[in-house]
Design a protein around this motif. Structure first.
Motif, PDB file in Angstrom:
ATOM      1  N   VAL A   1      14.914  58.998 -36.404  1.00 13.60           N
ATOM      2  CA  VAL A   1      14.736  57.762 -35.636  1.00 13.60           C
ATOM      3  C   VAL A   1      15.967  56.920 -35.923  1.00 13.60           C
ATOM      4  N   HIS A   2      16.704  56.546 -34.890  1.00 13.66           N
ATOM      5  CA  HIS A   2      18.012  55.908 -35.094  1.00 13.66           C
ATOM      6  C   HIS A   2      18.110  54.602 -34.324  1.00 13.66           C
ATOM      7  N   ASP A   3      18.825  53.644 -34.925  1.00 17.55           N
ATOM      8  CA  ASP A   3      19.127  52.408 -34.218  1.00 17.55           C
ATOM      9  C   ASP A   3      19.920  52.731 -32.953  1.00 17.55           C
ATOM     10  N   ARG A   4      19.667  51.997 -31.903  1.00 21.47           N
ATOM     11  CA  ARG A   4      20.355  52.234 -30.635  1.00 21.47           C
ATOM     12  C   ARG A   4      21.864  52.029 -30.791  1.00 21.47           C
ATOM     13  N   GLN A   5      22.642  52.957 -30.225  1.00 20.89           N
ATOM     14  CA  GLN A   5      24.098  52.906 -30.248  1.00 20.89           C
ATOM     15  C   GLN A   5      24.604  53.332 -28.876  1.00 20.89           C
ATOM     16  N   ASN A   6      25.646  52.650 -28.379  1.00 21.90           N
ATOM     17  CA  ASN A   6      26.233  53.055 -27.100  1.00 21.90           C
ATOM     18  C   ASN A   6      26.766  54.480 -27.147  1.00 21.90           C
ATOM     19  N   MET A   7      27.218  54.901 -28.331  1.00 23.30           N
ATOM     20  CA  MET A   7      27.759  56.246 -28.478  1.00 23.30           C
ATOM     21  C   MET A   7      26.690  57.319 -28.267  1.00 23.30           C
ATOM     22  N   LEU A   8      25.424  56.976 -28.502  1.00 24.26           N
ATOM     23  CA  LEU A   8      24.364  57.980 -28.475  1.00 24.26           C
ATOM     24  C   LEU A   8      23.765  58.095 -27.066  1.00 24.26           C
ATOM     25  N   THR A   9      24.555  58.682 -26.188  1.00 25.56           N
ATOM     26  CA  THR A   9      24.104  58.966 -24.832  1.00 25.56           C
ATOM     27  C   THR A   9      23.215  60.205 -24.840  1.00 25.56           C
ATOM     28  N   PRO A  10      22.453  60.441 -23.792  1.00 24.03           N
ATOM     29  CA  PRO A  10      21.627  61.656 -23.750  1.00 24.03           C
ATOM     30  C   PRO A  10      22.447  62.931 -23.927  1.00 24.03           C
ATOM     31  N   GLU A  11      23.661  62.960 -23.370  1.00 28.09           N
ATOM     32  CA  GLU A  11      24.499  64.163 -23.484  1.00 28.09           C
ATOM     33  C   GLU A  11      24.932  64.385 -24.933  1.00 28.09           C
ATOM     34  N   ARG A  12      25.259  63.314 -25.615  1.00 25.37           N
ATOM     35  CA  ARG A  12      25.697  63.460 -27.006  1.00 25.37           C
ATOM     36  C   ARG A  12      24.520  63.769 -27.925  1.00 25.37           C
ATOM     37  N   ILE A  13      23.367  63.221 -27.622  1.00 27.89           N
ATOM     38  CA  ILE A  13      22.178  63.570 -28.398  1.00 27.89           C
ATOM     39  C   ILE A  13      21.880  65.065 -28.240  1.00 27.89           C
ATOM     40  N   ALA A  14      22.051  65.579 -27.041  1.00 31.21           N
ATOM     41  CA  ALA A  14      21.849  67.020 -26.818  1.00 31.21           C
ATOM     42  C   ALA A  14      22.846  67.829 -27.645  1.00 31.21           C
ATOM     43  N   TRP A  15      24.092  67.355 -27.732  1.00 28.18           N
ATOM     44  CA  TRP A  15      25.112  68.041 -28.551  1.00 28.18           C
ATOM     45  C   TRP A  15      24.721  68.017 -30.022  1.00 28.18           C
ATOM     46  N   ILE A  16      24.245  66.870 -30.517  1.00 26.23           N
ATOM     47  CA  ILE A  16      23.811  66.770 -31.906  1.00 26.23           C
ATOM     48  C   ILE A  16      22.697  67.773 -32.191  1.00 26.23           C
ATOM     49  N   GLU A  17      21.716  67.820 -31.308  1.00 21.23           N
ATOM     50  CA  GLU A  17      20.585  68.725 -31.514  1.00 21.23           C
ATOM     51  C   GLU A  17      21.037  70.177 -31.515  1.00 21.23           C
ATOM     52  N   GLU A  18      21.907  70.546 -30.570  1.00 24.20           N
ATOM     53  CA  GLU A  18      22.381  71.921 -30.496  1.00 24.20           C
ATOM     54  C   GLU A  18      23.236  72.278 -31.706  1.00 24.20           C
ATOM     55  N   THR A  19      24.115  71.371 -32.132  1.00 24.02           N
ATOM     56  CA  THR A  19      24.968  71.621 -33.295  1.00 24.02           C
ATOM     57  C   THR A  19      24.126  71.808 -34.549  1.00 24.02           C
ATOM     58  N   ALA A  20      23.124  70.970 -34.716  1.00 25.60           N
ATOM     59  CA  ALA A  20      22.251  71.087 -35.885  1.00 25.60           C
ATOM     60  C   ALA A  20      21.498  72.414 -35.877  1.00 25.60           C
ATOM     61  N   ARG A  21      20.991  72.782 -34.752  1.00 28.36           N
ATOM     62  CA  ARG A  21      20.208  74.026 -34.689  1.00 28.36           C
ATOM     63  C   ARG A  21      21.083  75.248 -34.904  1.00 28.36           C
ATOM     64  N   ARG A  22      22.329  75.210 -34.388  1.00 26.74           N
ATOM     65  CA  ARG A  22      23.254  76.331 -34.637  1.00 26.74           C
ATOM     66  C   ARG A  22      23.565  76.463 -36.117  1.00 26.74           C
ATOM     67  N   ALA A  23      23.530  75.350 -36.837  1.00 24.86           N
ATOM     68  CA  ALA A  23      23.800  75.371 -38.276  1.00 24.86           C
ATOM     69  C   ALA A  23      22.555  75.719 -39.093  1.00 24.86           C
ATOM     70  N   GLY A  24      21.467  76.020 -38.430  1.00 28.68           N
ATOM     71  CA  GLY A  24      20.249  76.398 -39.132  1.00 28.68           C
ATOM     72  C   GLY A  24      19.420  75.231 -39.618  1.00 28.68           C
ATOM     73  N   VAL A  25      19.679  74.050 -39.077  1.00 30.78           N
ATOM     74  CA  VAL A  25      18.940  72.854 -39.473  1.00 30.78           C
ATOM     75  C   VAL A  25      17.627  72.796 -38.705  1.00 30.78           C
ATOM     76  N   GLY A  26      16.540  72.548 -39.416  1.00 30.98           N
ATOM     77  CA  GLY A  26      15.259  72.367 -38.754  1.00 30.98           C
ATOM     78  C   GLY A  26      15.199  70.985 -38.134  1.00 30.98           C
ATOM     79  N   PHE A  27      15.661  70.870 -36.905  1.00 25.69           N
ATOM     80  CA  PHE A  27      15.871  69.561 -36.290  1.00 25.69           C
ATOM     81  C   PHE A  27      14.936  69.383 -35.110  1.00 25.69           C
ATOM     82  N   GLY A  28      14.082  68.365 -35.194  1.00 21.55           N
ATOM     83  CA  GLY A  28      13.104  68.117 -34.145  1.00 21.55           C
ATOM     84  C   GLY A  28      13.524  67.065 -33.145  1.00 21.55           C
ATOM     85  N   GLY A  29      14.807  66.638 -33.190  1.00 24.30           N
ATOM     86  CA  GLY A  29      15.294  65.707 -32.185  1.00 24.30           C
ATOM     87  C   GLY A  29      15.623  64.336 -32.751  1.00 24.30           C
TER      88      GLY A  29
END
Length: 338
Positions: free
Chosen positions: A237-265
């Motif tokens: 759960v993160h404070d709102r940031q202009n940098m955190l667009t839906p596209e970048r959030i999708a990149w964060i989730e994909e990067t974490a999962r590729r690294a084997g992180v149990g990431f629920g979003g």
């Protein structure tokens, strides 16, 4: 992580994710070598909402400021030193239930430049420490500034100017009589102009989704990796940031999962509506100030010792002296997710 909070009462979602609240301090955009701060900090807290609200209220009761929203600078005032020590202390409310990922901005620039131009960042630490030690303050500062400009998305001058300036600075380092063992790395950098030209050309073609120099995105991935290290699935759960667009959030989730992180979003909230995020904001701002003071040689030994248990061992930090005081032992360190 042993904690002083309510054992077993962590915020777990209906799908079984551990929910961790986050905020940052020290964001200067892509101006990492000439901004207002030299350290970026990403704080995270795992507590039930009602417990976090009680701790925020206790901070307010102890400080008794009329401000509608409290920030880290309230706790950093000397007259509130006792409140700061209470918050960070081993018997305090967040010990064992909070972490902070630190990024030394100047080293982050070198790490990103070496990774981009040479294909990996393994030589960045050696170059950074040799540069600070052997090249002289003025020349090394010129290199850091040139590397920052090379990597920045925004360029107000001629398109090729950042590339030209960077490689002139690399040549100046090669000519310097610095008795360094970094000659081979500098030779490789001097031969990497095609990679730099290609990078700048891509920027001219259109905006990039993931700016190389923005520390927030890799910090979020590393925060997720830290909290999921025991095999637990984590949602942030993160404070709102202009940098955190839906596209970048999708990149964060994909990067974490590729690294084997149990990431629920990642879920965005207004910090004033979530006391857990307010505590993460306190921790991030406090950690940034303590770490910056230590980096610049005028740290407070008591505060540094209080902060140390909270520092992510995978923090991106190049300065050896200050890391010995801020960081974990070698046996506790882990590699950051990049």
């Amino acid at each position: 992580m042993a904690g002083n909070g309510e054992n077993g009462a962590w915020a777990v979602t209906a799908r079984g994710f551990l929910e961790v609240a986050c905020d940052e301090s020290g964001s200067d955009g892509e101006n990492l070598t000439g901004g207002n701060t030299d350290v970026f900090a990403h704080g995270s807290v795992r507590l039930p909402v009602d417990s976090a609200a009680a701790y925020v209220q206790e901070v307010r009761d102890r400080i008794r400021s009329p401000a509608s929203e409290y920030k880290a600078n309230h706790l950093l005032r000397e007259k509130h030193r006792a409140v700061l020590e209470w918050l960070l202390a081993p018997a305090g409310p967040i010990h064992g239930n909070a972490q902070v990922h630190l990024i030394e901005k100047a080293y982050f620039v070198v790490d990103r430049a070496v990774d981009l131009l040479l294909g990996d960042g393994t030589e960045a630490l050696g170059l950074y420490r040799a540069g600070r030690r052997d090249f002289g303050e003025e020349l090394w500062r010129e290199f850091l500034t040139a590397a920052n400009q090379l990597l920045r998305v925004r360029n107000d001058g001629e398109p090729q100017e950042p590339v030209d300036v960077f490689f002139r600075t690399v040549q100046a380092l090669r000519r310097a009589d610095c008795r360094t063992d970094m000659a081979e790395t500098l030779d490789r950098l001097a031969a990497s102009r095609p990679s730099a030209d290609s990078y700048r050309a891509r920027l001219l073609d259109g905006p990039t989704l993931i700016p190389v120099l923005n520390p927030l995105l890799p910090a979020i991935v590393n925060t997720a990796a830290l909290w999921s290290a025991g095999g637990r699935s984590v949602r942030l759960v993160h404070d709102r940031q202009n940098m955190l667009t839906p596209e970048r959030i999708a990149w964060i989730e994909e990067t974490a999962r590729r690294a084997g992180v149990g990431f629920g979003g990642l879920r965005l909230v207004h910090s004033v509506l979530d006391p857990r995020v307010q505590l993460a904001d306190f921790l991030a701002g406090i950690a940034r100030k303590i770490a910056s003071d230590e980096l610049n040689g005028h740290g407070d030994p008591e505060l540094t010792a209080l902060l140390r248990p909270y520092v992510d061992p995978a923090s991106i930090w190049g300065d050896e002296r200050s890391w010995e005081l801020l960081g974990r032992t070698r046996a506790q360190e882990r590699s950051p997710v990049r």
